[in-house]
Write a protein that holds these residues in place. Structure first.
Motif, PDB file in Angstrom:
ATOM      1  N   TRP A   1      29.331  17.300 -28.123  1.00 13.38           N
ATOM      2  CA  TRP A   1      29.195  16.322 -27.044  1.00 13.38           C
ATOM      3  C   TRP A   1      29.223  17.057 -25.709  1.00 13.38           C
ATOM      4  CZ3 TRP A   1      28.913  10.909 -27.630  1.00 13.38           C
ATOM      5  CH2 TRP A   1      29.075  10.449 -28.935  1.00 13.38           C
ATOM      6  N   ALA A   2      28.614  16.420 -24.697  1.00 16.38           N
ATOM      7  CA  ALA A   2      28.656  16.990 -23.342  1.00 16.38           C
ATOM      8  C   ALA A   2      28.556  15.853 -22.341  1.00 16.38           C
ATOM      9  CB  ALA A   2      27.523  17.991 -23.124  1.00 16.38           C
ATOM     10  N   THR A   3      28.944  16.137 -21.129  1.00 15.24           N
ATOM     11  CA  THR A   3      28.784  15.151 -20.077  1.00 15.24           C
ATOM     12  C   THR A   3      27.301  14.809 -19.906  1.00 15.24           C
ATOM     13  OG1 THR A   3      29.038  17.060 -18.581  1.00 15.24           O
ATOM     14  CG2 THR A   3      30.867  15.516 -18.715  1.00 15.24           C
ATOM     15  N   PHE A   4      27.035  13.549 -19.659  1.00 16.39           N
ATOM     16  CA  PHE A   4      25.683  13.038 -19.447  1.00 16.39           C
ATOM     17  C   PHE A   4      25.083  13.762 -18.243  1.00 16.39           C
ATOM     18  CE2 PHE A   4      23.093   9.337 -17.699  1.00 16.39           C
ATOM     19  CZ  PHE A   4      22.072   9.465 -18.624  1.00 16.39           C
ATOM     20  N   GLN A   5      23.931  14.417 -18.442  1.00 17.80           N
ATOM     21  CA  GLN A   5      23.425  15.316 -17.411  1.00 17.80           C
ATOM     22  C   GLN A   5      21.908  15.230 -17.248  1.00 17.80           C
ATOM     23  OE1 GLN A   5      25.721  17.763 -15.578  1.00 17.80           O
ATOM     24  NE2 GLN A   5      23.994  17.054 -14.350  1.00 17.80           N
ATOM     25  N   PRO A   6      21.393  14.098 -16.736  1.00 16.82           N
ATOM     26  CA  PRO A   6      19.980  14.101 -16.356  1.00 16.82           C
ATOM     27  C   PRO A   6      19.740  15.105 -15.226  1.00 16.82           C
ATOM     28  CG  PRO A   6      20.892  11.873 -16.369  1.00 16.82           C
ATOM     29  CD  PRO A   6      22.041  12.813 -16.471  1.00 16.82           C
ATOM     30  N   ALA A   7      18.508  15.544 -15.086  1.00 18.73           N
ATOM     31  CA  ALA A   7      18.185  16.527 -14.048  1.00 18.73           C
ATOM     32  C   ALA A   7      18.475  16.002 -12.649  1.00 18.73           C
ATOM     33  CB  ALA A   7      16.717  16.923 -14.164  1.00 18.73           C
ATOM     34  N   GLN A   8      18.478  14.683 -12.483  1.00 11.86           N
ATOM     35  CA  GLN A   8      18.685  14.092 -11.162  1.00 11.86           C
ATOM     36  C   GLN A   8      20.156  14.070 -10.747  1.00 11.86           C
ATOM     37  OE1 GLN A   8      16.848  12.816 -13.642  1.00 11.86           O
ATOM     38  NE2 GLN A   8      14.862  13.332 -12.751  1.00 11.86           N
ATOM     39  N   ALA A   9      21.070  14.404 -11.654  1.00 12.86           N
ATOM     40  CA  ALA A   9      22.503  14.422 -11.343  1.00 12.86           C
ATOM     41  C   ALA A   9      22.926  15.836 -10.964  1.00 12.86           C
ATOM     42  CB  ALA A   9      23.308  13.933 -12.544  1.00 12.86           C
ATOM     43  N   PRO A  10      23.444  16.047  -9.762  1.00  8.66           N
ATOM     44  CA  PRO A  10      23.857  17.400  -9.382  1.00  8.66           C
ATOM     45  C   PRO A  10      25.036  17.924 -10.195  1.00  8.66           C
ATOM     46  CG  PRO A  10      23.605  15.995  -7.444  1.00  8.66           C
ATOM     47  CD  PRO A  10      23.556  15.100  -8.641  1.00  8.66           C
ATOM     48  N   LEU A  11      25.917  17.006 -10.651  1.00  8.41           N
ATOM     49  CA  LEU A  11      27.131  17.403 -11.348  1.00  8.41           C
ATOM     50  C   LEU A  11      27.286  16.600 -12.630  1.00  8.41           C
ATOM     51  CD1 LEU A  11      29.619  17.433  -8.313  1.00  8.41           C
ATOM     52  CD2 LEU A  11      28.336  19.369  -9.239  1.00  8.41           C
ATOM     53  N   GLY A  12      28.010  17.175 -13.590  1.00 10.03           N
ATOM     54  CA  GLY A  12      28.342  16.445 -14.803  1.00 10.03           C
ATOM     55  C   GLY A  12      29.343  15.344 -14.514  1.00 10.03           C
ATOM     56  N   LEU A  13      29.274  14.262 -15.266  1.00  6.55           N
ATOM     57  CA  LEU A  13      30.060  13.068 -14.970  1.00  6.55           C
ATOM     58  C   LEU A  13      31.439  13.145 -15.634  1.00  6.55           C
ATOM     59  CD1 LEU A  13      27.253  10.372 -15.262  1.00  6.55           C
ATOM     60  CD2 LEU A  13      28.139  11.491 -13.214  1.00  6.55           C
ATOM     61  N   TRP A  14      32.300  13.883 -14.993  1.00  6.22           N
ATOM     62  CA  TRP A  14      33.694  14.030 -15.425  1.00  6.22           C
ATOM     63  C   TRP A  14      34.587  13.930 -14.198  1.00  6.22           C
ATOM     64  CZ3 TRP A  14      36.766  14.823 -19.773  1.00  6.22           C
ATOM     65  CH2 TRP A  14      38.053  15.322 -19.543  1.00  6.22           C
ATOM     66  N   LEU A  15      35.613  13.075 -14.277  1.00  3.12           N
ATOM     67  CA  LEU A  15      36.606  12.941 -13.216  1.00  3.12           C
ATOM     68  C   LEU A  15      37.987  13.058 -13.836  1.00  3.12           C
ATOM     69  CD1 LEU A  15      35.247   9.810 -11.297  1.00  3.12           C
ATOM     70  CD2 LEU A  15      35.089  12.176 -10.551  1.00  3.12           C
ATOM     71  N   GLN A  16      38.908  13.682 -13.092  1.00  2.00           N
ATOM     72  CA  GLN A  16      40.280  13.713 -13.574  1.00  2.00           C
ATOM     73  C   GLN A  16      41.238  13.794 -12.399  1.00  2.00           C
ATOM     74  OE1 GLN A  16      40.172  17.743 -15.720  1.00  2.00           O
ATOM     75  NE2 GLN A  16      42.147  17.825 -14.636  1.00  2.00           N
ATOM     76  N   ARG A  17      42.420  13.291 -12.629  1.00  2.00           N
ATOM     77  CA  ARG A  17      43.463  13.355 -11.619  1.00  2.00           C
ATOM     78  C   ARG A  17      43.870  14.813 -11.411  1.00  2.00           C
ATOM     79  NH1 ARG A  17      48.639  11.188 -13.794  1.00  2.00           N
ATOM     80  NH2 ARG A  17      47.481   9.252 -14.053  1.00  2.00           N
ATOM     81  N   PRO A  18      43.988  15.254 -10.156  1.00  3.32           N
ATOM     82  CA  PRO A  18      44.404  16.645  -9.904  1.00  3.32           C
ATOM     83  C   PRO A  18      45.777  16.923 -10.512  1.00  3.32           C
ATOM     84  CG  PRO A  18      43.513  15.649  -7.912  1.00  3.32           C
ATOM     85  CD  PRO A  18      43.646  14.545  -8.913  1.00  3.32           C
ATOM     86  N   GLY A  19      45.958  18.156 -10.941  1.00  3.62           N
ATOM     87  CA  GLY A  19      47.249  18.581 -11.445  1.00  3.62           C
ATOM     88  C   GLY A  19      47.421  18.498 -12.945  1.00  3.62           C
ATOM     89  N   ILE A  20      46.483  17.859 -13.648  1.00  2.00           N
ATOM     90  CA  ILE A  20      46.552  17.773 -15.100  1.00  2.00           C
ATOM     91  C   ILE A  20      45.687  18.884 -15.687  1.00  2.00           C
ATOM     92  CG2 ILE A  20      46.159  16.326 -17.131  1.00  2.00           C
ATOM     93  CD1 ILE A  20      46.372  13.888 -15.363  1.00  2.00           C
ATOM     94  N   PRO A  21      46.210  19.694 -16.617  1.00  4.03           N
ATOM     95  CA  PRO A  21      45.374  20.738 -17.217  1.00  4.03           C
ATOM     96  C   PRO A  21      44.180  20.124 -17.957  1.00  4.03           C
ATOM     97  CG  PRO A  21      47.691  21.131 -17.697  1.00  4.03           C
ATOM     98  CD  PRO A  21      47.599  19.749 -17.107  1.00  4.03           C
ATOM     99  N   ALA A  22      42.996  20.634 -17.650  1.00  4.59           N
ATOM    100  CA  ALA A  22      41.805  20.116 -18.318  1.00  4.59           C
ATOM    101  C   ALA A  22      41.892  20.302 -19.822  1.00  4.59           C
ATOM    102  CB  ALA A  22      40.561  20.813 -17.771  1.00  4.59           C
ATOM    103  N   ALA A  23      42.552  21.376 -20.263  1.00  3.41           N
ATOM    104  CA  ALA A  23      42.626  21.657 -21.697  1.00  3.41           C
ATOM    105  C   ALA A  23      43.296  20.524 -22.460  1.00  3.41           C
ATOM    106  CB  ALA A  23      43.371  22.964 -21.938  1.00  3.41           C
TER     107      ALA A  23
END
Length: 348
Positions: free
Chosen positions: A73-95
Motif C-alpha cells: 500500500w502507499a499514499t494516494f499519489q496522482p501526478a497532480q498532488a505535490p505531496l502524499g496524503l499523510w498527516l500526523q500529530r507532531p511528536g509521535i514517531p511515524a514508526a
C-alpha cells in the motif's frame, strides 16, 4: 492508538478529523479538504481507503491510501498532488503509527509507503530510527522566503537575472508593448482561467507529450473544480501576464494562511524569442506578494530547475518513507535497490 478504515469516497465525513491534524502543522494548502476531494473525484479509481487514527488526546494521524499490488500500500499519489496524503500529530514517531496501520489494513500488508513527504511537515526519520523503515530521496524543491522588502530580495538575486529582465523590459517598451499582470480570484472565473491556461499549455511541448491541461480533460476538470472550491474561501489565484492584449504566461496557485503554492506555470512559447514571459511574470508577481505583506513562503513543490536557483537558495529534499512488516524485508528491499542502481551504473 486505534486505526479505522473507510472507503476514501467518504472523505467528506472525516473532514473534521483531517482538519484537526492540519491545524497543528505549517500551512499546506494541498492538504485542504477541497484539494483532496477534487483529487479523489478526478483520479480515484475506487479501491482507495481513508485511514483515521485516534488516541486518548484525539486525532493523531490520517491518510488516503491506494493498493499497489499484493501486500503493498502507499499514499494516494496522482501526478497532480505535490505531496502524499499523510498527516500526523507532531511528536509521535511515524514508526509506531505505520506499524499500527499496517496491521489494520486488509489482507497481509508487507510494505506501506508514504510518498513525496515534505520534511517541513513530516521531519525525516534519522537513519536507524527503526529497523522496519527506510527513507529514499525523491526530489529537491525550492521556496522563496518572503522576508523584508522586495527591493532587498531583488538586489540579492544574481546580477545576470536582474540585468536580463531589465533588458527585456526595455525591448518591450521600445516595441510599444505594454505588459500587464492581473489576478483572477473569484469562484465563477476559475473555469475560464483554467481554459486560458489550457490554451497556453496546449500550444507547447506538453501537448506534444500528451500531458497538457485542457478544459475538457481530467486534469482541466480537476483544476477548475479544485480552484473554484478554494476561491470560495479566498484561497485560489490565477496570475495572468499579458503583452498588450496577448496572454503570454500564467500561474495557477492555492494559498492558506502564510503560504502560497504555485501549482502550475505555462507560457506562450511562440512569444519567447529572446523573451522570458514566465520570468517577467514571476518578477511582478513576487513584487506584489512582498508588497502584500501577508505571506512568509512561496512554494514551488516541483523539481528544482536551474531557473529556480536564480530566484532562491532555499532548497530542501522531499523524500519517500517505506515501512516494512519485518526488518528482514526492509534489508532485502534495500539490497535489491542497491544492486539495481549498481547495475545501471555499470551499464549492464
Amino acid at each position: 492508538m486505534k486505526w479505522r478504515l473507510l472507503p476514501a469516497a467518504r472523505f467528506g465525513a472525516a473532514a473534521a478529523h483531517w482538519d484537526a491534524l492540519r491545524a497543528g502543522l505549517p500551512a499546506a494548502p494541498m492538504f485542504a479538504p477541497a484539494f483532496v476531494d477534487a483529487l479523489l473525484e478526478a483520479f480515484g479509481s475506487g479501491p482507495e481507503l481513508l485511514a483515521l487514527c485516534e488516541d486518548e488526546a484525539g486525532p493523531c494521524a490520517a491518510a488516503v491510501l491506494a493498493p499497489q499490488g499484493p501486500g503493498r500500500w502507499a499514499t494516494f499519489q496522482p501526478a497532480q498532488a505535490p505531496l502524499g496524503l499523510w498527516l500526523q500529530r507532531p511528536g509521535i514517531p511515524a514508526a509506531s503509527l505505520l506499524a499500527g496501520l499496517g496491521g489494520a489494513l486488509p489482507g497481509f500488508a508487507l510494505q506501506l509507503g508514504l510518498t513525496q513527504c515534505d520534511p517541513l511537515l513530516l521531519p525525516r526519520p534519522a537513519p536507524g530510527a527503526g529497523d522496519n523503515m527506510r527513507t529514499l530521496d525523491y526530489i529537491a524543491t525550492a521556496r522563496i522566503d518572503v522576508t523584508g522588502g522586495f527591493e532587498d530580495y531583488w538586489n540579492g538575486r544574481g546580477k545576470n537575472l536582474r540585468a536580463n529582465l531589465k533588458k527585456q523590459r526595455k525591448r518591450l517598451a521600445a516595441d510599444g508593448i505594454a505588459t500587464r499582470l492581473d489576478v483572477v480570484d473569484q469562484p465563477g472565473m476559475m473555469a475560464a482561467a483554467v481554459a486560458d491556461y489550457g490554451r497556453l499549455e496546449g500550444a507547447g511541448w506538453k501537448a506534444r507529450g500528451g500531458t497538457a491541461v485542457d478544459a475538457g480533460n481530467a486534469q482541466g476538470l480537476f483544476y477548475a473544480r479544485m480552484l473554484e472550491a478554494f476561491a470560495r474561501d479566498g484561497g485560489a489565484r490565477a496570475y495572468r501576464y499579458w503583452f498588450g492584449e496577448r496572454l503570454v504566461a500564467m500561474d495557477l496557485c492555492i494559498l492558506e494562511r502564510d503560504t502560497i503554492v504555485i501549482l502550475k506555470t505555462a507560457y506562450d512559447e511562440s512569444a519567447a524569442d529572446g523573451l522570458s514571459p514566465a520570468l517577467l511574470m514571476r518578477e511582478e508577481a513576487c513584487r506584489a506578494l512582498f508588497d502584500e505583506e501577508r505571506f512568509a513562503r512561496i512554494e514551488f513543490y516541483g523539481r528544482v530547475m536551474e531557473w529556480h536557483t536564480r530566484w532562491t537558495d532555499q532548497v530542501r529534499t522531499l523524500y519517500h518513507l517505506n515501512h516494512y512488516r519485518w526488518p528482514a524485508l526492509a534489508r532485502l528491499h534495500a539490497m535489491l535497490r542497491e544492486r539495481g542502481a549498481a547495475h545501471l551504473q555499470n551499464g549492464a
